[in-house]
Scaffold this active site. Sequence first.
Site, mmCIF file in Angstrom:
data_model
loop_
_atom_site.group_PDB
_atom_site.id
_atom_site.type_symbol
_atom_site.label_atom_id
_atom_site.label_comp_id
_atom_site.label_asym_id
_atom_site.label_seq_id
_atom_site.Cartn_x
_atom_site.Cartn_y
_atom_site.Cartn_z
ATOM 1 N N GLU A 45 30.503 35.445 31.600
ATOM 2 C CA GLU A 45 30.892 35.993 32.463
ATOM 3 C C GLU A 45 30.271 37.368 33.742
ATOM 4 O O GLU A 45 29.719 37.521 33.419
ATOM 5 C CB GLU A 45 31.561 37.126 32.265
ATOM 6 C CG GLU A 45 32.460 37.052 30.620
ATOM 7 C CD GLU A 45 32.738 37.682 29.330
ATOM 8 O OE1 GLU A 45 32.983 39.470 30.107
ATOM 9 O OE2 GLU A 45 32.024 38.028 28.420
ATOM 10 N N HIS A 61 36.107 37.084 32.420
ATOM 11 C CA HIS A 61 36.061 37.293 31.076
ATOM 12 C C HIS A 61 35.836 35.829 30.530
ATOM 13 O O HIS A 61 36.934 35.051 29.146
ATOM 14 C CB HIS A 61 36.711 37.548 30.023
ATOM 15 C CG HIS A 61 36.477 37.784 28.940
ATOM 16 N ND1 HIS A 61 35.685 37.045 27.708
ATOM 17 C CD2 HIS A 61 36.529 38.894 28.084
ATOM 18 C CE1 HIS A 61 35.470 37.191 26.775
ATOM 19 N NE2 HIS A 61 35.770 38.712 26.388
#
Length: 304
Positions: A262, A158
Amino acid sequence: MMVDLVRDSSGLEKVILTEPRGSSAQVLLYGGQVISWKNERGEELLFLSNKALFKPPKAIRGGIPICFPQFGSFGSLEQHGFARNRLWAIDTCPSPLPAANNTSTIDLILIPTEEDLKIWSRSFELRLRVSLGPGKLTLIPRVRNIDNKPFSFTFALHTYLSVSDISEVRVEGLETLDYFDNLLQKERFTEQADAITFDDEVDRVYLSTPTKIAVIDHEKKRTFELRKEGLPDAVVWNPWDKKAKAIPDFGDEEYKQMVCIEAAAIEHPIMIRPREEWKGRQELSTVSSSYFSGQLDPLRVLHG
């Protein structure tokens, strides 16, 4: 190349990686989370919210949280799984990965506790190698099945990138691809624009993406290059103004200085059998961009 283990002001242990040209990275044992990556000029390349809470079991807003064994709400577990708010350990076992020459490297490991097994009843070892080299930050996650039956999981790194102004950012390499729009009940669409730009909230999972994605920051004349392996999807997220105000550990105006890009495996969960291991890879680097006919040209990044 130097690796130091220190305790920060919040009491959490972190590993500091440095390399001779002057770049550095910081990796918390809590969450196995990279929270800083600075270039040789000391410029921060990752975004970390000024309101981030360093108080377990709260997840830390920024850097590179590890989403495992579930990304987002794509499953029955808590949002983004539990790896990002567990205490990892330094992995002392010999690694089968090639020696990371000319880099400063740390290997971490997460093994489920009895409480974790009550939440997700699969026995696993999750390892993460973080390597810092000149102008480059590489993360190599590995998941080993030590259970007696197969299991599947979704996964994402992330990554919060620091940008000068989100309205001046372009993401290239995802054009013409299908994506799930998380703002529209995960409905599937096809990207029509020649690049992703931002003038409102964006929360999408792009599917079957290329191995290289370019994030162009016009104001800083900087292009982030993200290369990935074993992670076929890519998430693009910026909360914009209204959602930023609703997130307690995020500044009202901070959405202007960040974008999440991501590397992920979401559409098709990864399935591994007993004693098998899955491996992914994400490599971040930056190149200077120059204007030509009023536009930045990232082609040498995407196709170089």
